[in-house]
Design a protein around this motif. Structure first.
Motif: not given
Length: 120
Positions: A8, A109, A111
């Motif tokens: 990440k 997010d 990933l």
């Protein structure tokens, strides 16, 4: 078994993710295990919904799109539950309860999962 690392923001945040990308590994998932190490996870691919029947511990689930975007996080899912299908999910990451917060994973997010042997 293939092991993946979770990345990440250009940083490895987890060194041990089991790759459950074949039928048998997806089918078995985490069923009947007493636990997994705190800093481990299981990636079910392809997958857009899960159940926790046969499990013995709570888990966090992270639904991820094919492009790697976190779409949904379900925290501390108890054993013997059926979780809803997540629209647009391509895979689901299963972690020990509370570990998604420790890894600072949030909806939106991006990933990335990298085979462990490709990391030096």
């Amino acid at each position: 078994m293939n092991i993946l690392k979770l990345k990440k923001d250009n940083s490895i945040i987890c060194d041990y993710i089991e790759d459950a990308s074949n039928f048998y590994r997806r089918f078995m998932g985490l069923m009947y295990r007493k636990s997994i190490p705190k800093d481990h996870g299981l990636l079910l691919t392809p997958c857009n919904e899960i159940h926790t029947f046969g499990m013995r511990f709570d888990i966090d689930t992270v639904a991820i799109s094919e492009s790697g975007e976190v779409l949904f996080i379900d925290k501390a899912v108890k054993p013997n539950k059926v979780r809803k299908r997540v629209e647009g999910a391509y895979c689901i990451l299963e972690l020990n309860a509370g570990y998604a917060d420790e890894l600072n994973i949030s909806i939106g997010d991006i990933l990335e999962f990298i085979p462990a042997e490709k990391i030096s």
